[in-house]
Design an enzyme around this catalytic site. Sequence first.
Site, PDB file in Angstrom:
ATOM      1  N   LYS A  46     133.732  68.127 -48.240  1.00  0.00           N
ATOM      2  CA  LYS A  46     134.786  67.463 -47.473  1.00  0.00           C
ATOM      3  C   LYS A  46     135.035  68.247 -46.202  1.00  0.00           C
ATOM      4  CE  LYS A  46     137.426  63.812 -48.068  1.00  0.00           C
ATOM      5  NZ  LYS A  46     137.088  62.600 -48.864  1.00  0.00           N
TER       6      LYS A  46
HETATM    7  P1  NAD Z   1     143.265  55.578 -43.277  1.00  0.00           P
HETATM    8  O1  NAD Z   1     143.612  56.620 -42.299  1.00  0.00           O
HETATM    9  O2  NAD Z   1     142.368  54.470 -42.872  1.00  0.00           O
HETATM   10  O3  NAD Z   1     144.598  54.931 -43.891  1.00  0.00           O
HETATM   11  C1  NAD Z   1     145.637  55.657 -44.462  1.00  0.00           C
HETATM   12  C2  NAD Z   1     146.804  54.701 -44.682  1.00  0.00           C
HETATM   13  O4  NAD Z   1     147.834  55.353 -45.416  1.00  0.00           O
HETATM   14  C3  NAD Z   1     147.439  54.213 -43.391  1.00  0.00           C
HETATM   15  O5  NAD Z   1     147.783  52.842 -43.529  1.00  0.00           O
HETATM   16  C4  NAD Z   1     148.711  55.061 -43.280  1.00  0.00           C
HETATM   17  O6  NAD Z   1     149.717  54.438 -42.522  1.00  0.00           O
HETATM   18  C5  NAD Z   1     149.074  55.153 -44.745  1.00  0.00           C
HETATM   19  N1  NAD Z   1     149.960  56.248 -45.087  1.00  0.00           N
HETATM   20  C6  NAD Z   1     149.920  57.545 -44.705  1.00  0.00           C
HETATM   21  N2  NAD Z   1     150.928  58.239 -45.255  1.00  0.00           N
HETATM   22  C7  NAD Z   1     151.624  57.353 -46.006  1.00  0.00           C
HETATM   23  C8  NAD Z   1     152.776  57.444 -46.827  1.00  0.00           C
HETATM   24  N3  NAD Z   1     153.418  58.609 -47.007  1.00  0.00           N
HETATM   25  N4  NAD Z   1     153.211  56.324 -47.451  1.00  0.00           N
HETATM   26  C9  NAD Z   1     152.578  55.141 -47.309  1.00  0.00           C
HETATM   27  N5  NAD Z   1     151.475  55.000 -46.554  1.00  0.00           N
HETATM   28  C10 NAD Z   1     151.016  56.082 -45.913  1.00  0.00           C
HETATM   29  O7  NAD Z   1     142.642  56.353 -44.549  1.00  0.00           O
HETATM   30  P2  NAD Z   1     141.677  55.767 -45.671  1.00  0.00           P
HETATM   31  O8  NAD Z   1     140.285  56.032 -45.246  1.00  0.00           O
HETATM   32  O9  NAD Z   1     142.114  54.398 -46.029  1.00  0.00           O
HETATM   33  O10 NAD Z   1     141.975  56.784 -46.866  1.00  0.00           O
HETATM   34  C11 NAD Z   1     143.083  56.610 -47.750  1.00  0.00           C
HETATM   35  C12 NAD Z   1     142.830  57.376 -49.032  1.00  0.00           C
HETATM   36  O11 NAD Z   1     141.609  56.912 -49.641  1.00  0.00           O
HETATM   37  C13 NAD Z   1     142.627  58.893 -48.895  1.00  0.00           C
HETATM   38  O12 NAD Z   1     143.101  59.524 -50.058  1.00  0.00           O
HETATM   39  C14 NAD Z   1     141.104  59.036 -48.808  1.00  0.00           C
HETATM   40  O13 NAD Z   1     140.665  60.340 -49.166  1.00  0.00           O
HETATM   41  C15 NAD Z   1     140.705  57.989 -49.822  1.00  0.00           C
HETATM   42  N6  NAD Z   1     139.334  57.474 -49.711  1.00  0.00           N
HETATM   43  C16 NAD Z   1     138.854  56.954 -48.559  1.00  0.00           C
HETATM   44  C17 NAD Z   1     137.558  56.435 -48.514  1.00  0.00           C
HETATM   45  C18 NAD Z   1     136.999  55.766 -47.293  1.00  0.00           C
HETATM   46  O14 NAD Z   1     135.879  55.227 -47.375  1.00  0.00           O
HETATM   47  N7  NAD Z   1     137.682  55.742 -46.170  1.00  0.00           N
HETATM   48  C19 NAD Z   1     136.751  56.491 -49.651  1.00  0.00           C
HETATM   49  C20 NAD Z   1     137.278  57.013 -50.835  1.00  0.00           C
HETATM   50  C21 NAD Z   1     138.577  57.497 -50.850  1.00  0.00           C
END
Ligand code: NAD
Length: 422
Positions: A105
């Site tokens: 990561k």
């Molecule tokens: P992103 O930046 O696209 O979206 C994050 C979202 O969470 C946004 O809508 C933001 O406004 C919201 N957010 C942030 N803090 C918040 C809070 N306190 N309360 C409510 N909403 C809140 O990120 P992402 O890529 O969607 O990643 C989200 C999660 O999924 C992370 O834990 C990441 O590690 C995990 N993840 C992502 C992927 C991927 O392909 N992008 C794959 C597996 C896991």
Amino acid sequence: MAKFNPWEMACQQLDIVAEKINLDKNIHTKLRHCKRALIVSIPIRMDDGTVRVFEGYRVQHNLERGPAKGGIRYHPDVTLDEVKALAMWMTWKCAVVGIPYGGSKGGVVCDPTKMSLYEIEKLTRRYTSEISIIIGPEKDIPAPDVNTNPQVMAWIMDTYSMTAGYSVPGVVTGKPIDIGGSEGRLTATGRGVMFVINEALKYKKIKPTDCTVAIQGFGNVGSSTAQFLNELGCKIIGITDVSGGLFNKKGIDIPKLLEYVKKNPKKTIEGFAGADFVAGFKSANEELFQMDVDILAPCALENQITKENAPKIKAKIIAEGANGPTTPEADEIFHKNGVMVLPDILTNAGGVTVSYFEWVQDLQSHFWELEGIERELKRIMTKSFKDVLAIAEREKVDMRLAAYILAVSRVATAVKLRGVYP
Ligand code: NAD
């Protein structure tokens, strides 16, 4: 209250499974450590002419089953321990779905919402250049995570390629399709979440059309989870993001909301007309977590569901789109209350699975059609769900421990076969 430390939580989860499967002590000790952690300084000339220095990390937890794979996060709360935990979870995730990668990561401590696009580009290029000594198609392949996207991946690919002297698309996944990205990657994590939820609903004999859903986070994972659950026939009645929360008992119009957020310069759900809005993520999340829904999908950040709020949660299924949203103490409460937790290392593995397809396509310079990608993703996600469920039933444990038993056993076998060097 002691400050939450994701690395301690990740080690605690490993310790629980190590005891359960009677893991060899030497292998357990090895897996409790990350193989490599690189800390870099990233000096950037900001638009106002001043130079700011950002701190960045790239951590590789384990490379025993193949090159490292893991996203890059831009967030003001990033810490080395958070990145280490996320790297360890990637090791388990790749093992659960049986793809030949280890876990890694990356993260940069910054607030991209307060930076211009040009500043973000410079930060990305300098960070890439600093970590280029440990990344590469055979070594470690980054991907998007919180606050990073296909454009950021394009800059990483371009920067790495400039030093190599030729295009190296396989250095990063989640790229735009025009420069070696894969069909279906952008929404793969959410599509995978939907496949896992669909299997859980079949198991619980609940019809998707009878299902209500609450989702925390409306970024890459949250929005695509909403999109595919909506297509499956579920009714999404609550959504929060960093700006606040939307609530509508009759169901939120997801296609309209997706369109709205795309056009909103702030990229948040605030201001959408089709639901009641609660301002501020704190109050909105509190309301969201207490909703009377069938499924709660945390898709934002870690440490959201704790022993404090878990007893108030009414959902029958928790589907972890985010990494590490539920603490081990909250897990225990859910286990006692009969709530089915679909663990992150299984549920959100669709992203890394299609990232793997992208990497294979890049290495072969041969690109697949969307239909084949979706079919193969569905096959892997449903098979992995069934593998984990079979262990849960055989060992009489919850789905998280079952997923960990599968993952840690696979990694431990690789560690044992390869031995300790020298
Ligand atoms: P992103 O930046 O696209 O979206 C994050 C979202 O969470 C946004 O809508 C933001 O406004 C919201 N957010 C942030 N803090 C918040 C809070 N306190 N309360 C409510 N909403 C809140 O990120 P992402 O890529 O969607 O990643 C989200 C999660 O999924 C992370 O834990 C990441 O590690 C995990 N993840 C992502 C992927 C991927 O392909 N992008 C794959 C597996 C896991």
